[in-house]
Design an enzyme around this catalytic site. Structure first.
Site, PDB file in Angstrom:
ATOM      1  N   HIS A 308       0.850  -1.184   0.000  1.00 27.31           N
ATOM      2  CA  HIS A 308       0.000   0.000   0.000  1.00 27.31           C
ATOM      3  C   HIS A 308       0.886   1.234   0.000  1.00 27.31           C
ATOM      4  O   HIS A 308       1.931   1.243   0.637  1.00 27.31           O
ATOM      5  CB  HIS A 308      -0.898   0.008   1.252  1.00 27.31           C
ATOM      6  N   ASP A 365      -7.961  -5.377   0.420  1.00 21.43           N
ATOM      7  CA  ASP A 365      -8.527  -6.245  -0.614  1.00 21.43           C
ATOM      8  C   ASP A 365      -8.097  -7.699  -0.519  1.00 21.43           C
ATOM      9  O   ASP A 365      -8.587  -8.538  -1.258  1.00 21.43           O
ATOM     10  CB  ASP A 365      -8.147  -5.707  -2.006  1.00 21.43           C
TER      11      ASP A 365
HETATM   12  N1  ACO Z   1       4.071  -7.730  -4.820  1.00 20.21           N
HETATM   13  C1  ACO Z   1       5.406  -7.721  -5.005  1.00 20.21           C
HETATM   14  N2  ACO Z   1       6.183  -6.628  -4.868  1.00 20.21           N
HETATM   15  C2  ACO Z   1       5.583  -5.490  -4.517  1.00 20.21           C
HETATM   16  C3  ACO Z   1       4.193  -5.423  -4.293  1.00 20.21           C
HETATM   17  C4  ACO Z   1       3.424  -6.591  -4.455  1.00 20.21           C
HETATM   18  N3  ACO Z   1       2.103  -6.571  -4.263  1.00 20.21           N
HETATM   19  N4  ACO Z   1       3.847  -4.150  -3.967  1.00 20.21           N
HETATM   20  C5  ACO Z   1       4.989  -3.454  -3.972  1.00 20.21           C
HETATM   21  N5  ACO Z   1       6.035  -4.253  -4.304  1.00 20.21           N
HETATM   22  C6  ACO Z   1       7.447  -3.857  -4.362  1.00 20.21           C
HETATM   23  C7  ACO Z   1       7.745  -3.032  -5.599  1.00 20.21           C
HETATM   24  O1  ACO Z   1       8.122  -3.828  -6.683  1.00 20.21           O
HETATM   25  C8  ACO Z   1       8.838  -2.131  -5.102  1.00 20.21           C
HETATM   26  O2  ACO Z   1      10.020  -2.909  -5.060  1.00 20.21           O
HETATM   27  P1  ACO Z   1      11.475  -2.217  -5.355  1.00 20.21           P
HETATM   28  O3  ACO Z   1      11.673  -1.245  -4.218  1.00 20.21           O
HETATM   29  O4  ACO Z   1      12.430  -3.350  -5.360  1.00 20.21           O
HETATM   30  O5  ACO Z   1      11.336  -1.524  -6.683  1.00 20.21           O
HETATM   31  C9  ACO Z   1       8.462  -1.848  -3.654  1.00 20.21           C
HETATM   32  O6  ACO Z   1       7.693  -3.001  -3.245  1.00 20.21           O
HETATM   33  C10 ACO Z   1       7.650  -0.576  -3.472  1.00 20.21           C
HETATM   34  O7  ACO Z   1       6.485  -0.665  -4.292  1.00 20.21           O
HETATM   35  P2  ACO Z   1       5.895   0.524  -5.135  1.00 20.21           P
HETATM   36  O8  ACO Z   1       5.260  -0.044  -6.373  1.00 20.21           O
HETATM   37  O9  ACO Z   1       6.921   1.603  -5.328  1.00 20.21           O
HETATM   38  O10 ACO Z   1       4.798   1.052  -4.152  1.00 20.21           O
HETATM   39  P3  ACO Z   1       3.601   2.016  -4.532  1.00 20.21           P
HETATM   40  O11 ACO Z   1       3.310   2.775  -3.290  1.00 20.21           O
HETATM   41  O12 ACO Z   1       3.910   2.807  -5.751  1.00 20.21           O
HETATM   42  O13 ACO Z   1       2.418   1.016  -4.908  1.00 20.21           O
HETATM   43  C11 ACO Z   1       0.610  -0.498  -4.665  1.00 20.21           C
HETATM   44  C12 ACO Z   1       1.460   0.591  -3.987  1.00 20.21           C
HETATM   45  C13 ACO Z   1       0.099  -0.013  -6.026  1.00 20.21           C
HETATM   46  C14 ACO Z   1      -0.593  -0.773  -3.790  1.00 20.21           C
HETATM   47  C15 ACO Z   1       1.468  -1.782  -4.827  1.00 20.21           C
HETATM   48  O14 ACO Z   1       1.896  -2.239  -3.553  1.00 20.21           O
HETATM   49  C16 ACO Z   1       0.721  -2.879  -5.579  1.00 20.21           C
HETATM   50  O15 ACO Z   1       0.728  -2.904  -6.805  1.00 20.21           O
HETATM   51  N6  ACO Z   1       0.073  -3.822  -4.818  1.00 20.21           N
HETATM   52  C17 ACO Z   1      -0.726  -4.858  -5.463  1.00 20.21           C
HETATM   53  C18 ACO Z   1      -2.065  -4.304  -5.919  1.00 20.21           C
HETATM   54  C19 ACO Z   1      -3.000  -4.022  -4.758  1.00 20.21           C
HETATM   55  O16 ACO Z   1      -3.185  -4.854  -3.866  1.00 20.21           O
HETATM   56  N7  ACO Z   1      -3.625  -2.845  -4.811  1.00 20.21           N
HETATM   57  C20 ACO Z   1      -4.626  -2.431  -3.814  1.00 20.21           C
HETATM   58  C21 ACO Z   1      -4.139  -1.267  -3.016  1.00 20.21           C
HETATM   59  S1  ACO Z   1      -5.259  -0.872  -1.750  1.00 20.21           S
HETATM   60  C22 ACO Z   1      -6.502  -0.107  -2.556  1.00 20.21           C
HETATM   61  O17 ACO Z   1      -6.398   0.606  -3.496  1.00 20.21           O
HETATM   62  C23 ACO Z   1      -7.803  -0.351  -2.023  1.00 20.21           C
END
Ligand code: ACO
Length: 429
Positions: A308, A365
């Site tokens: 998140h 979620d």
């Molecule tokens: N699985 C694997 N790796 C992940 C995940 C994941 N679900 N989420 C983040 N990471 C990793 C990224 O690859 C990144 O790694 P790095 O530092 O080596 O590059 C690091 O963790 C940081 O992630 P970001 O993408 O920079 O975080 P951001 O804040 O931009 O994205 C998000 C947050 C979109 C929620 C992301 O965690 C994601 O895609 N999660 C899966 C989708 C999801 O569950 N979305 C629902 C969010 S809650 C909502 O809207 C109700």
């Protein structure tokens, strides 16, 4: 951190500027950079708005580090345990918990705005039977502007109040009609004697051939999920609603834009994606393989329902839903192997160095889809359920913004395209 202004100096010109610190009632201090461009000639660059506050708001507070979520000051845990979705809607919209008479009047208004114009059902019937319900929702909710064009001036407080109630009341009616269109069932009209969630279940699942018994466990579970999804400050869809609202667009257009933004799998579409992912993993024995894929930078697979932007701790909504998931499945007598799979996935992820280092925890979620599935909702409706609940938050944020309109939202960019060049005739290219 102190409240003293931060002074920045442009080393090239030796010009300095004091940036005042804005303090809310809670939360991190924020630098007011309003004068930065005017005085020093610089914009700020913050892709994804990870370090930018776009507005001030009195509605929802999140402390992502501590895993805190409060609506109007009330902890989400207390509201989940003691309140109802309609009461939470009142709280988010008007700022205070309602007294008895206020609650009854609000409940009455929401109940009596649930019907939609019959032509709206004609509009819905024009979609192909296998249209995704979120595609239908974005179109149909936007089309409400064509039905209520005489009462949707964002500058008029009465119009605003009416649009707010209409949207909250009609969302379940529209959602159920979209589902029934897909199923080929006749429209089920809203029944005033039922409460908000009972009415929605009835509109979703009743058929003319036999009476429909509403399961109180299902209605209560739905109410809880709606409370937990009702608002979440300036997330992508809410920011979309505010941005569209800043143009003076009508409320139905603003909420339709919010629905479109919510649909993305990185946002509200994640609940559908989680279930698809669990089905894809299929069995606990496959978890290590998918964990490796999630950690592989070259693999687009992500653990859906994990991570998140704001929570760097367990999402408090996920804790509540996780517990509710067991209770609801037990009460409904549902034995879903996907729950066991989800728990195993969570256990491994919470111990895995990759997830621990990045502070990736289950979000709202991760477990909600398992409950929706147990209640009989098809996967394609999961994000629609989110949209019904979040309409309350979108509308509350839109009302707050409309009461104190700010300038039109208009971010800038760092331009990286070609510099000036002369047009070349097609014969010479
Ligand atoms: N699985 C694997 N790796 C992940 C995940 C994941 N679900 N989420 C983040 N990471 C990793 C990224 O690859 C990144 O790694 P790095 O530092 O080596 O590059 C690091 O963790 C940081 O992630 P970001 O993408 O920079 O975080 P951001 O804040 O931009 O994205 C998000 C947050 C979109 C929620 C992301 O965690 C994601 O895609 N999660 C899966 C989708 C999801 O569950 N979305 C629902 C969010 S809650 C909502 O809207 C109700």
């Amino acid at each position: 951190m102190s409240d003293k202004p931060v002074i920045i100096t442009d080393q090239a010109t030796d010009q300095s500027l004091e940036l005042p610190v804005i303090r809310g009632t809670e939360g991190d201090p924020t630098l007011d950079i309003n004068k930065l461009y005017k005085n020093l000639g610089y914009f700020t660059y913050d892709p994804g708005f990870a370090a930018t506050a776009s507005c001030t708001s009195d509605i929802t507070f999140i402390d992502g580090g501590k895993g805190i979520l409060r609506y109007r000051g009330y902890p989400i845990e207390q509201l989940a345990e003691k309140s109802t979705f309609v009461e939470v809607a009142y709280l988010l919209l008007y700022g205070e918990l309602p007294a008895n008479d206020e609650y009854e009047a609000f409940r009455h208004d929401i109940t009596y705005h649930t019907m939609v114009h019959e032509k709206l059902n004609t509009f819905i019937s024009g979609f192909h039977y296998d249209a995704h319900p979120m595609a239908m929702m974005a179109g149909v909710v936007g089309s409400l502007a064509a039905f209520y064009h005489d009462r949707m001036d964002p500058k008029d407080p009465e119009h605003r109040a009416l649009a707010a109630k209409r949207l909250i009341a009609k969302m379940p009616t529209i959602a159920a009609a979209c589902y029934r269109h897909h199923m080929g069932w006749p429209v089920a009209y809203p029944k005033n004697k039922l409460n908000y969630c009972e009415r929605f279940l009835d509109m979703m699942f009743s058929v003319p051939a036999e009476p429909y018994e509403i399961n109180p466990v299902a209605a209560k579970a739905l109410d809880l999920l709606f409370i937990l999804h009702a608002d979440h400050e300036q997330n992508a869809s809410t920011s979309t609603v505010r941005l569209v609202g800043s143009t003076g667009a009508n409320p139905y257009a603003c909420i339709a834009a919010g629905i479109a933004a919510l649909w993305g799998p990185a946002h509200g579409g994640a609940n559908e994606a989680v279930l698809n992912m669990l089905n894809q993993i299929g069995d606990v024995s496959n978890v290590p393989k998918y964990m490796a894929k999630a950690k592989d930078r070259d693999d687009p697979f992500r653990l859906m329902g994990f991570g998140h932007r704001v929570y760097k701790n367990y999402d408090p909504r996920a804790s509540i839903i996780r517990e509710a998931c067991h209770e609801v499945l037990d009460d409904l007598g549902v034995d879903d192997p996907l729950l066991e799979l989800a728990m195993e996935l969570e256990k491994i992820a919470l111990e895995d160095e990759y997830f621990v280092r990045r502070k990736l925890y289950p979000n709202v979620d991760f477990y909600s889809g398992i409950i929706y599935k147990a209640l009989g909702f098809p996967t394609s409706m999961f994000t629609v359920m989110f949209a019904i609940a979040r309409t309350v938050g979108w509308v509350s944020q839109w009302l707050e913004q409309s009461e104190n309109p700010t300038r039109i939202g208009r971010p800038r960019q760092v331009y990286n395209g070609p510099t000036v060049r002369d047009y070349v005739e097609i014969s010479s290219r």
